[in-house]
Design a protein around this motif. Structure first.
Motif, mmCIF file in Angstrom:
data_model
loop_
_atom_site.group_PDB
_atom_site.id
_atom_site.type_symbol
_atom_site.label_atom_id
_atom_site.label_comp_id
_atom_site.label_asym_id
_atom_site.label_seq_id
_atom_site.Cartn_x
_atom_site.Cartn_y
_atom_site.Cartn_z
ATOM 1 N N HIS A 146 30.308 13.384 -14.927
ATOM 2 C CA HIS A 146 31.453 12.474 -14.882
ATOM 3 C C HIS A 146 31.297 11.471 -13.746
ATOM 4 N N GLU A 147 32.147 10.465 -13.753
ATOM 5 C CA GLU A 147 32.122 9.438 -12.711
ATOM 6 C C GLU A 147 33.037 9.848 -11.553
ATOM 7 N N PHE A 184 38.351 18.580 -17.023
ATOM 8 C CA PHE A 184 38.247 17.431 -17.928
ATOM 9 C C PHE A 184 37.971 17.860 -19.352
ATOM 10 N N THR A 185 37.436 19.061 -19.551
ATOM 11 C CA THR A 185 37.034 19.448 -20.906
ATOM 12 C C THR A 185 38.085 20.313 -21.577
ATOM 13 N N MET A 217 33.206 10.451 -20.880
ATOM 14 C CA MET A 217 32.998 10.704 -19.476
ATOM 15 C C MET A 217 34.289 10.387 -18.723
ATOM 16 N N ALA A 218 34.778 11.368 -17.985
ATOM 17 C CA ALA A 218 36.003 11.205 -17.204
ATOM 18 C C ALA A 218 35.694 10.506 -15.876
ATOM 19 N N LYS A 219 36.737 9.920 -15.300
ATOM 20 C CA LYS A 219 36.595 9.222 -14.026
ATOM 21 C C LYS A 219 37.522 9.845 -12.992
ATOM 22 N N TYR A 260 42.315 6.483 -13.606
ATOM 23 C CA TYR A 260 41.455 7.643 -13.343
ATOM 24 C C TYR A 260 42.027 8.872 -14.029
ATOM 25 N N ASP A 261 41.137 9.765 -14.432
ATOM 26 C CA ASP A 261 41.548 11.021 -15.049
ATOM 27 C C ASP A 261 41.904 12.064 -13.996
ATOM 28 N N ALA A 276 35.821 19.032 -12.294
ATOM 29 C CA ALA A 276 35.219 18.502 -13.532
ATOM 30 C C ALA A 276 35.480 19.406 -14.734
ATOM 31 N N ARG A 321 29.807 14.363 -10.293
ATOM 32 C CA ARG A 321 28.721 13.618 -10.952
ATOM 33 C C ARG A 321 27.697 14.551 -11.585
#
Length: 144
Positions: free
Chosen positions: A31-32, A143-144, A1-3, A50-51, A140, A27
């Motif tokens: 993710h956060e 992130f993947t 899970m990314a932040k 943080y990402d 988001a 969210r």
């Protein structure tokens, strides 16, 4: 899970509302997301861990508010290169602030920016709520 860290400056609360809606989109994507006011960032280390870093400011008299300008100078030392980024803001007439933040993050910090800056007159008008949440989802996806 990314932040993700979402930092906003606001004068009337409109940009804060957009920040929270972007966080919802992140969210919803699993993710956060942490939302903080620009005055809560005291040093460049506050941007680490943080990402993604997403910055937002309203446009006031054709400019971003001073707190965001100060943060942008501080963030130059935060080693954000390659991290996911986004920029957003509310505006009444012209809306230059998100564009300037976006360009700084992309060209000076060398961040991996999501799409284009999000510019909304209000999260309450013309589908603004959905647009802000969708921007969070777009961030988001990076992130993947």
């Amino acid at each position: 899970m990314a932040k993700a860290l979402i930092v906003y400056a606001t004068r009337t609360g409109a940009t804060e509302k957009i920040a929270n809606l972007i966080a919802e989109g992140i969210r919803i994507s699993g993710h956060e997301a942490k939302v903080v006011k620009v005055t809560d960032i005291k040093k460049e280390d506050d941007l680490n861990g943080y990402d993604a870093v997403i910055l937002g400011s309203p446009t006031y008299h054709g400019e971003m508010v001073q707190g965001m300008k100060t943060l942008l100078f501080m963030a130059e030392k935060a080693q954000l290169e390659g991290k996911v980024g986004g920029a957003f803001g509310a505006f009444g007439w012209s809306g230059e602030a998100p564009d300037r933040i976006f360009e700084t993050m992309k060209n000076i910090y060398k961040m991996d920016m999501a799409g284009n800056p999000l510019r909304l007159k209000s999260a309450n008008l013309g589908g603004g709520t959905t647009m802000a949440q969708d921007y969070g989802r777009e961030i988001a996806k990076k992130f993947t």
